[in-house]
Design a protein around this motif. Structure first.
Motif, mmCIF file in Angstrom:
data_model
loop_
_atom_site.group_PDB
_atom_site.id
_atom_site.type_symbol
_atom_site.label_atom_id
_atom_site.label_comp_id
_atom_site.label_asym_id
_atom_site.label_seq_id
_atom_site.Cartn_x
_atom_site.Cartn_y
_atom_site.Cartn_z
ATOM 1 N N ALA A 2 42.681 21.172 34.659
ATOM 2 C CA ALA A 2 41.426 21.902 34.847
ATOM 3 C C ALA A 2 41.695 23.231 35.526
ATOM 4 N N PRO A 3 41.147 24.339 35.033
ATOM 5 C CA PRO A 3 41.396 25.658 35.655
ATOM 6 C C PRO A 3 40.796 25.743 37.049
ATOM 7 N N GLN A 4 41.472 26.518 37.880
ATOM 8 C CA GLN A 4 41.043 26.637 39.267
ATOM 9 C C GLN A 4 39.630 27.189 39.377
ATOM 10 N N ASN A 5 39.277 28.124 38.506
ATOM 11 C CA ASN A 5 37.956 28.722 38.578
ATOM 12 C C ASN A 5 36.856 27.670 38.368
ATOM 13 N N ALA A 6 37.080 26.726 37.411
ATOM 14 C CA ALA A 6 36.106 25.669 37.161
ATOM 15 C C ALA A 6 35.995 24.737 38.357
ATOM 16 N N ILE A 7 37.147 24.436 38.983
ATOM 17 C CA ILE A 7 37.142 23.568 40.169
ATOM 18 C C ILE A 7 36.386 24.233 41.309
ATOM 19 N N SER A 8 36.657 25.526 41.490
ATOM 20 C CA SER A 8 36.020 26.244 42.607
ATOM 21 C C SER A 8 34.524 26.371 42.391
ATOM 22 N N LEU A 9 34.097 26.593 41.139
ATOM 23 C CA LEU A 9 32.663 26.667 40.863
ATOM 24 C C LEU A 9 31.978 25.340 41.168
ATOM 25 N N ALA A 10 32.637 24.230 40.829
ATOM 26 C CA ALA A 10 32.075 22.911 41.154
ATOM 27 C C ALA A 10 32.018 22.715 42.662
ATOM 28 N N MET A 11 33.043 23.212 43.362
ATOM 29 C CA MET A 11 33.065 23.099 44.824
ATOM 30 C C MET A 11 31.919 23.889 45.444
ATOM 31 N N ILE A 12 31.579 25.020 44.819
ATOM 32 C CA ILE A 12 30.434 25.800 45.305
ATOM 33 C C ILE A 12 29.174 24.942 45.307
ATOM 34 N N ASP A 13 28.979 24.122 44.236
ATOM 35 C CA ASP A 13 27.819 23.223 44.202
ATOM 36 C C ASP A 13 27.843 22.265 45.382
ATOM 37 N N SER B 266 23.381 31.190 48.537
ATOM 38 C CA SER B 266 22.887 31.622 47.234
ATOM 39 C C SER B 266 23.915 32.458 46.482
ATOM 40 N N SER B 267 24.670 33.286 47.207
ATOM 41 C CA SER B 267 25.638 34.184 46.566
ATOM 42 C C SER B 267 27.078 33.708 46.740
ATOM 43 N N ALA B 268 27.257 32.424 47.046
ATOM 44 C CA ALA B 268 28.603 31.917 47.352
ATOM 45 C C ALA B 268 29.583 32.094 46.209
ATOM 46 N N ASP B 269 29.081 32.014 44.954
ATOM 47 C CA ASP B 269 29.990 32.167 43.823
ATOM 48 C C ASP B 269 30.500 33.595 43.683
ATOM 49 N N GLU B 270 29.938 34.538 44.462
ATOM 50 C CA GLU B 270 30.392 35.930 44.423
ATOM 51 C C GLU B 270 31.413 36.215 45.520
ATOM 52 N N GLY C 265 18.784 48.821 60.093
ATOM 53 C CA GLY C 265 18.638 49.813 59.045
ATOM 54 C C GLY C 265 19.919 50.221 58.357
ATOM 55 N N HIS C 266 21.069 49.656 58.764
ATOM 56 C CA HIS C 266 22.333 49.981 58.113
ATOM 57 C C HIS C 266 22.445 49.228 56.786
ATOM 58 N N ASP C 267 23.201 49.831 55.857
ATOM 59 C CA ASP C 267 23.424 49.218 54.541
ATOM 60 C C ASP C 267 24.496 48.148 54.672
ATOM 61 N N MET C 268 24.044 46.933 54.900
ATOM 62 C CA MET C 268 24.950 45.798 55.091
ATOM 63 C C MET C 268 24.447 44.605 54.259
ATOM 64 N N PRO C 269 25.371 43.765 53.771
ATOM 65 C CA PRO C 269 24.937 42.573 53.021
ATOM 66 C C PRO C 269 24.253 41.567 53.933
ATOM 67 N N GLU C 270 23.307 40.802 53.364
ATOM 68 C CA GLU C 270 22.625 39.786 54.152
ATOM 69 C C GLU C 270 23.567 38.620 54.398
ATOM 70 N N MET C 271 23.647 38.174 55.653
ATOM 71 C CA MET C 271 24.558 37.079 56.000
ATOM 72 C C MET C 271 23.843 35.937 56.688
ATOM 73 N N THR C 272 22.580 35.708 56.314
ATOM 74 C CA THR C 272 21.940 34.458 56.733
ATOM 75 C C THR C 272 22.558 33.321 55.917
ATOM 76 N N GLU C 273 22.459 32.096 56.408
ATOM 77 C CA GLU C 273 23.062 30.977 55.675
ATOM 78 C C GLU C 273 22.435 30.827 54.297
ATOM 79 N N GLU C 274 21.126 31.001 54.196
ATOM 80 C CA GLU C 274 20.456 30.869 52.904
ATOM 81 C C GLU C 274 21.004 31.876 51.898
ATOM 82 N N ALA C 275 21.146 33.139 52.338
ATOM 83 C CA ALA C 275 21.638 34.181 51.440
ATOM 84 C C ALA C 275 23.097 33.955 51.075
ATOM 85 N N LEU C 276 23.897 33.520 52.037
ATOM 86 C CA LEU C 276 25.318 33.294 51.769
ATOM 87 C C LEU C 276 25.520 32.141 50.797
#
Length: 814
Positions: free
Chosen positions: A616-627, A667-671, A654-665
């Motif tokens: 199984a490719p690592q990318n598929a394993i990691s995507l499943a781990m994200i779930d 949601s975007s974990a696969d990125e 007001g600075h341009d920074m990514p959101e790092m609340t747990e909910e946002a992180l």
């Protein structure tokens, strides 16, 4: 023989409407005589010039109507008047009026849409709103508009709201106001007690009706079960001259005929389903007892199954039932409800189009080459039901991927059974006829506790006088009826091209109901169509791994299996080799709390076999781990938590920074997290993982510079020691020993805010919290010094802390 019936007064207007417009709607009350008078009057008028075809919704009514008209002419059925119903035909070259059941008309239209030898089509009892009647009328209207302007169309009903169908047909409404005889309607004085069983209540009312009236009694009950229970209750409660006679659709014709024939002596008490509502004159009936219930079949597109349910009868149905009492003389109707409850009844019954399985309709429309929305239909089919029907037909290769009919679909459309069974008959040939007949009819082993279909087939194949004493109690009349139907279907089946076993034939008919037993002790099954089903623990079928469920109760949550047959995996693989697919899967297993990579062989929703997917490719394993991570939540180290808090501090400033609340992180974990998960396969692995590095990767070089400048990670003390800054609740703060701040006169700042400093004692206990260090030295320090010198005499407590040297060492106190 001639009769003077109320409908006769409407005949001149009806003939005029048909002559002028070619179409009409006749509305006449129950007992007016429309079924047997109108076709004969049309024939006598020579208006239509060729054969008259009249549709009746029920086989018993079709046969009875033809026999009554033939008797009026002094003939037998098959001469001027004949009939065609499933499995029986009485027509000849002389036949001018042909009474048929609705499926037969559809076949006639599909075979030759021009209907060359038919001059008039009558839709009798249209208020029953059967699916075939709605379809037949829609096709007739299209034929009349496109191919046969000369064909006459007549819709007849006793209780239908005539305006909508008249508008659909662009036809006038002709009304017959007369009634053959008066019917006295009697209601309950008070509502039936809620704790009283229906069978007990209607049995009491029947007993009352028998004692207060003369002649035959017709009682309406919703189904066979209620009829049998009421009959058992009444056996010893009625006068000896009363003969109880059940009447329902699954009975053989001989028994049905006995129920509608005049009683040889004594009084006849007929316990009937809705089969007796319309187009039947049951001899000797002077009284009706109406239980006020109806049994209908509702199709659930979510489960792909139909379910019988009992509901209040409509006012239209109860009007029809009451009319049975006034066919041959004045009569009485007893109703099992109060007059006040009458208003709560629905006005009309729902059209079958709204409730039923639409596989047959979808197949007929495909064969006609059209869609439902292109036909003039009184009720449009439910879109969900229609989609489910098309899905099934595509699975059976009756429709192509675009919804067009296939050659196989044309073959199965010619066989007068449900498309499932026709599909089986085309593939398996005459050998499947017994199975098809069994699955079409009432269960011959209704009292058998086991769901095993093989027991039913054994009874059908081996039943005899000797077999009647077998431990399996079989319904001999049902056995004979099924065998007769099997002979009829065998003649229509395709040539056998391959030998199939019983289980394989069942699977051909029900490819979406192949069941695989779920893990666990309870006999619960996942069906190939994706739904769930179960059977009782004690059923002899409960131990089978694979089954085909041929009858389910239709519960949308988890259906009860009422009939099934065991099937082997080898049989399934041989039967559906082209439908079994191999699927590689990497999934998070919530029970094992780890990623599982496997290769599965699937038949629909069923996994027949699974093995480890080694490469199984690592990318598929990691995507499943994200779930899995989204289920478990993030694992926060102190470093990661502080970093995210710094970023959030700046983002909210007001600075341009990514959101790092747990909910946002999450949601975007696969990125942001995916590239860092090599080797992380389980919850245990994840608990050891530090996300700090992955969080830092979310900021580019410029972002890190901004972060370090405006929200520094550490505070450098007067001793030069770096202490991590906490950014909790958007307030930067540190904690350190009071002596380490000696000599600090300017209060430090982080993220544009004064650093909240918690000053600690030599024992690392909080002494003071301040956001103004100079003010603390001037105002509060003297009191703190006085207390601390007493507690910690070996530590330095200078009088002037702003000029003192910072230190963490012990020494002579001052």
């Amino acid at each position: 023989m001639t009769f003077n019936l109320p409908v006769h007064e409407a005949i001149p207007s009806l003939l005029k409407a048909l002559e002028d417009q070619g179409r009409a709607v006749l509305q006449a009350p129950p007992g007016a005589g429309k079924t047997t008078v109108v076709p004969l009057e049309l024939l006598r008028s020579n208006l239509v010039g060729s054969r008259i075809v009249m549709l009746e919704p029920r086989r018993l009514a079709a046969r009875a109507a033809a026999e009554r008209m033939a008797k009026t002419l002094g003939e037998k059925p098959g001469q001027t008047v004949g009939y065609r119903i499933r499995g029986e035909s009485r027509i000849s070259r002389k036949t001018k009026i042909e009474v048929v059941t609705e499926g037969i008309l559809t076949r006639m239209m599909q075979s030759n849409p021009e209907l060359p030898d038919i001059g008039c089509i009558i839709f009798d009892e249209f208020h029953e709103r059967s699916l075939n009647a709605d379809l037949g009328l829609a096709l007739s209207l299209e034929i009349a508009d496109a191919l046969r302007e000369d064909i006459h169309l007549l819709v007849m009903s006793a209780t239908l709201d005539a305006a909508p169908v008249a508008e659909l047909m662009n036809a006038p409404v002709i009304t017959s106001e007369g009634r053959a005889h008066n019917v006295d309607i009697r209601y309950l004085d008070r509502p039936m007690r809620r704790d009283k069983r229906f069978e007990d209540a209607i049995s009491d009312l029947i007993e009352k009706a028998v004692s207060e009236t003369e002649g035959g009694v017709l009682a309406f009950l919703p189904g066979v079960g209620e009829i049998n229970r009421a009959q058992a209750l009444l056996e010893n409660r009625l006068p000896q001259d009363c003969r109880i006679q059940p009447l329902y659709g699954a009975m053989n014709f001989t028994s049905q005929k006995a129920a509608i024939a005049p009683a040889a002596n004594g009084r006849k008490i007929v316990l009937a389903t809705s089969i007796a509502e319309t187009s039947l004159t049951i001899e000797d009936i002077r009284c009706v007892v109406d239980g006020g219930k109806a049994r209908r079949s509702r199709f659930d597109p979510g489960s792909g199954m139909s379910r019988l349910y009992t509901c209040p009868a409509s006012r239209a149905e109860t009007t029809q039932r009451a009319g049975r009492a006034g066919r041959i003389s004045n009569g009485t109707c007893y109703r099992l409800w109060t007059k006040g409850q009458e208003l709560a009844l629905p006005a009309q019954p729902p059209a079958e189009m709204e409730l039923t399985d639409l596989a047959t309709l979808a197949l007929e429309l495909a064969l006609w080459g059209t869609e439902a929305d292109k036909l003039a239909m009184l009720t449009r089919p439910n879109p969900g039901n229609m989609n489910e029907a098309k899905k099934l037909l595509k699975l059976m290769n009756a429709l192509d991927k675009n919804g067009g009919i296939t050659p196989h679909g044309r073959r199965i459309a010619k066989i007068p059974v449900h498309p499932r069974l026709a599909h089986m008959l085309v593939h398996a040939g005459p050998k499947a006829a017994l199975m098809a007949a069994l699955l079409s009819e009432r269960d011959p082993l209704a009292n058998e506790n086991s769901a095993n279909l093989s027991l039913r087939l054994e009874a059908l194949r081996n039943f005899s006088g000797r077999y009647a004493n077998h431990p399996i109690k079989a319904d001999s009349s049902a056995i004979r009826r099924i065998r007769l139907e099997a002979k009829r279907l065998a003649d229509k089946a395709g040539a056998q091209c391959k030998s199939y076993g019983d289980a394989e034939m069942a699977a051909l008919a029900y490819p979406d109901r192949i069941g695989l037993r779920r893990k666990g002790d309870a006999p619960r099954y996942l069906l190939s169509g994706g739904k769930g089903a179960f059977m009782p623990d004690e059923d002899q079928m409960a131990g089978n791994r694979l089954i085909v469920a041929t009858d389910l109760d239709g519960n949308p949550k988890e259906a009860r299996i009422r009939q099934a047959i065991a099937i082997s995996e080898a049989e399934l693989r041989g039967l559906f080799a082209d439908l079994i697919s191999k699927v590689n899967l990497c999934q998070w297993n919530a029970r094992e709390r780890r990623v599982v990579a496997r290769t599965e062989e699937r038949l629909g929703a069923l996994t027949l076999n699974a093995r480890i997917w080694k490469d199984a490719p690592q990318n598929a394993i990691s995507l499943a781990m994200i779930d899995g991570i989204r289920e478990i939540g993030l694992t926060w180290t102190d470093e990661a938590r502080r970093f995210a808090a710094r970023v959030e501090m700046l983002r909210n400033s007001g600075h341009d920074m990514p959101e790092m609340t747990e909910e946002a992180l999450l949601s975007s974990a696969d990125e942001w997290l995916l590239p860092y998960l090599n080797g992380v396969l389980s919850c245990a692995d994840w608990r050891k993982f530090d996300i700090a590095g992955a969080l830092r990767s979310m900021l580019d070089w410029h972002g890190m510079q901004q972060l370090d400048k405006f929200a520094p990670a550490v505070f450098s003390t007067p001793l030069g020691r770096g202490i991590p800054i906490e950014y909790k609740d958007f307030q930067p703060s540190v904690s350190l020993r009071l002596q380490e701040m000696f000599g600090q006169t300017v209060h430090p700042v982080a993220a544009g805010k004064a650093l909240r400093i918690t000053l600690l004692s030599p024992a690392n206990r909080p002494v003071q919290t301040t956001t103004d260090i100079s003010g603390f030295w001037r105002n509060s320090y003297a009191d703190v010094r006085r207390e601390m010198r007493g507690r910690y005499p070996r530590h330095s407590w200078p009088e002037n802390p702003e000029k003192a040297v910072p230190s963490l060492k012990t020494g002579p106190g001052k």
